[in-house]
Scaffold this active site. Structure first.
Site, PDB file in Angstrom:
ATOM      1  N   HIS A 159      13.594 -25.344  40.324  1.00 58.45           N
ATOM      2  CA  HIS A 159      12.175 -24.856  40.461  1.00 58.45           C
ATOM      3  C   HIS A 159      11.292 -25.010  40.087  1.00 58.45           C
ATOM      4  O   HIS A 159      10.417 -23.963  39.973  1.00 58.45           O
ATOM      5  CB  HIS A 159      12.106 -23.689  41.931  1.00 58.45           C
ATOM      6  CG  HIS A 159      13.710 -23.498  42.359  1.00 58.45           C
ATOM      7  ND1 HIS A 159      13.621 -23.777  43.362  1.00 58.45           N
ATOM      8  CD2 HIS A 159      14.739 -22.905  42.208  1.00 58.45           C
ATOM      9  CE1 HIS A 159      14.546 -23.050  44.726  1.00 58.45           C
ATOM     10  NE2 HIS A 159      15.837 -22.697  43.245  1.00 58.45           N
ATOM     11  N   SER A 289      -8.104 -41.068  26.885  1.00 58.31           N
ATOM     12  CA  SER A 289      -8.988 -40.672  27.813  1.00 58.31           C
ATOM     13  C   SER A 289     -10.441 -40.937  26.913  1.00 58.31           C
ATOM     14  O   SER A 289     -11.009 -41.539  25.944  1.00 58.31           O
ATOM     15  CB  SER A 289      -9.664 -39.653  27.614  1.00 58.31           C
ATOM     16  OG  SER A 289     -10.327 -38.531  28.428  1.00 58.31           O
TER      17      SER A 289
END
Length: 635
Positions: A159, A289
């Site tokens: 999870h 970036s």
């Protein structure tokens, strides 16, 4: 369709799969050149078989067809199709134009799907032959990674919440297991492909039965002969006008399943990159970036996920197409199949090429992994601490309550104050646990929490992975030839024996004949990229203008009938490039050496050699040290 990396005209849309992502070899398999050349080959095979079985077809007609297989006038074919509104008949007329003696027997007894569907099946088979070794190579690279990190503990997640420990290698085996299933499924579907064969307009073979005057045995022989010529072991007994479109479902199902596997793998890598535990390769000059120069985005994994989603969605096309085929056939399958089949293979090719790049350069950060384990392990170790206390004479319930209280205090420190987990320090400070204080270091050893993970990795690789990769062993030692354009490199447009190549839109496959061997140059926009050796060549040719990392092999033409092999050592020699008289200028301005003689020392020092692979594709293979470098010279 041009090879990958060739962007073409800037004023017209071109699929990024061909212009940006997919490999040249996969783009070529789905090119118009390959398609229509295969049509002509199928017409030749049909004529040869019909002649063998007694139809009045002459050797002269057969020879004329053979000589014009590559002589395709695409402009004429386009004009014919514009007039006739029928692509197959346009190419029948175009082929007949350059084969006037054979024009009357081209496509004899056949329907459009004889060339259309059979060509599709040949293309699908050959496309699988490209994908399978690439997938095997990815599995091999990941297997090396898993073996190397089989014993490195890491925090497991369920999870995406901290769970019990596993190892980096064991987690990688989860990826490998999915890819092994994909390899088996791709191989199964590839081997299950059957030829449509020679069936006629509605699959009854009525036209061929009429040609052979009711001789059923000859019709069956014709079907079998053409099937064998095409390299298939079996043909469909039952077809409509087309082969059943459920075949396309099978093909795209296994490719979509591969896409799901790659998406899961690359998603895991992206999440691990966020945790700073693992990264994909990041080039020295790579920019993460435009606004944030510190960023190291996992752009390769993101690309794989993006394209994998596209690959998975393509499965809906053949499902819907097969469901709406009326009776023996409807034509609403055609336009859809032109897109989805090619895009599926080009997409699968792209994600495998990219995943190979990722798998060969994965970077692991053990210190970061160790720090995260230290943060979570104290909670996981509580059960072991309780057991140790009971063995030392304590009460299980009393110990449990003590640890519960201390664990909640430590959790408050982690969550509300942002400090490290100090549960162990609290246990060490509590006199109740003094009987086991000396055992705490042993009880907190991460390797004692990984169970049988290392043994599972070893057994999995030895019993399942390595045997599965055995048929691809030689391929996995090779590297696909990946060409890069060079403005300095001359185009080879003719040589002794004339031009033996053909246009591929803006890519050109030219060939020169040297000492009875044919050497092919892959060129783009008139610039030579590589020289390749086809089957049967008695000497090898090195690639031209292809960067190969620490070593670069180069080749030029000494004359129009003999090669000069040039090579560059990774030593610091600075020799001028060899001249290329055929082009009238030097091959390129790079440090290299060309002497045409037997080299001293192991051949491995010179980089890579060419090896011809199945399905007519070229590999670059590491040279074996025991084999000397030999080049051919002739006057």
């Amino acid at each position: 369709m041009a090879a990958g990396g060739d962007h073409g005209a800037p004023d017209s849309y071109r699929s990024p799969l061909a212009s940006r992502y997919a490999s040249p070899e996969m783009c070529f398999v789905f090119s118009d050149r390959y398609k229509f050349r295969t049509w002509r080959q199928l017409w030749l095979w049909l004529a040869e078989a019909e002649q063998t079985l007694g139809l009045p077809i002459t050797n002269e007609q057969i020879q004329e067809m053979k000589l014009n297989l590559d002589n395709i006038d695409f402009k004429m074919a386009a004009e014919e199709e514009k007039q006739l509104r029928h692509d197959v008949m346009a190419h029948v007329h175009t082929f007949g134009h350059c084969c006037p003696k054979a024009a009357g027997i081209i496509h004899l007894g056949a329907t459009s799907c004889y060339v259309g569907d059979n060509t599709d099946l040949i293309i699908l088979r050959n496309a699988f032959d490209l994908l399978l070794p690439k997938l095997a190579r990815v599995i091999s690279r990941l297997a090396d990674f898993a073996k190397e990190h089989a014993n490195l503990p890491t925090l497991g997640f369920t999870h995406f919440q901290p769970a019990q420990l596993t190892t980096v290698g064991k987690r990688c085996c989860l990826w490998i297991q999915d890819l092994c299933m994909d390899l088996q499924n791709l191989k199964r579907v590839r081997d299950d492909l059957r030829f449509r064969g020679v069936k006629g307009t509605t699959g009854t073979q009525a036209s061929f039965l009429q040609l052979f005057e009711g001789d059923h045995q000859k019709v069956e022989q014709l079907d079998k002969m053409v099937t064998e010529k095409a390299g298939f072991k079996r043909a469909f007994i039952i077809t409509g006008q087309t082969y059943t479109r459920k075949v396309d479902i099978e093909v795209l199902s296994v490719l979509a399943s591969l896409g799901a596997s790659v998406h899961k793998i690359c998603t895991d890598i992206r999440l691990l990159a966020n945790l700073k535990e693992m990264e994909e390769p990041f080039e020295k000059q790579q920019i993460g970036s435009s606004a944030m120069p510190y960023k190291r985005n996992p752009m390769r994994s993101e690309r794989c996920c993006s394209l994998a989603r596209h690959l998975m969605t393509l499965l809906m096309d053949p499902l819907q197409t097969a469901s709406v085929q009326w009776f023996e056939r409807t034509l609403d399958d055609s336009a859809n199949r032109r897109i989805c089949l090619a895009e599926a293979f080009l997409t699968a090719d792209t994600i495998l090429n990219t995943l190979q790049n990722i798998s060969e350069g994965l970077v692991v950060y053990p210190k970061v992994i160790e720090r995260r384990i230290r943060q979570e392990l104290p909670f996981m170790a509580t059960e072991n601490i309780i057991m140790a206390m009971v063995k030392a004479g304590g009460s299980r319930q009393d110990c449990h309550e003590k640890i519960r209280v201390l664990s909640q205090q430590a959790a408050t420190v982690v969550k509300q104050e942002g400090d490290d987990n100090d549960l162990i320090e609290r246990i060490q400070s509590d006199a109740y646990f003094s009987p086991i204080h000396s055992q705490l270091q042993h009880l907190l050893d991460p390797s004692s929490f990984i169970g049988r993970a290392p043994q599972q990795v070893q057994r999995f690789l030895e019993e399942e992975v390595y045997p599965l990769l055995k048929p691809y062993e030689s391929v996995m030692k090779a590297t696909w030839l990946r060409s890069r354009p060079s403005d300095r490199a001359p185009s080879i447009t003719h040589a002794e024996g004339g031009l033996l190549g053909h246009d591929l839109d803006q890519s050109v496959l030219n060939c020169v004949r040297v000492n009875q061997a044919v050497f092919c140059a892959l060129a783009r926009n008139g610039r030579s990229l590589a020289l390749l050796r086809p089957p049967g060549a008695d000497c090898w040719f090195s690639p031209n203008c292809v960067g190969l990392g620490t070593s670069r092999l180069r080749a030029g033409l000494r004359s129009r009938s003999s090669p000069v092999l040039a090579r560059r050592r990774y030593a610091r020699e600075r020799l001028p490039p060899p001249a290329c008289p055929a082009a009238g200028r030097a091959c390129a301005e790079v440090p290299q050496r060309a002497d045409g003689e037997r080299a001293s020392g192991p051949r491995a020092r010179w980089g890579l050699a060419l090896r011809w692979a199945p399905a007519g594709h070229m590999f670059l293979e590491p040279m074996k040290p025991e084999e000397p470098f030999i080049s051919k010279r002739s006057g």
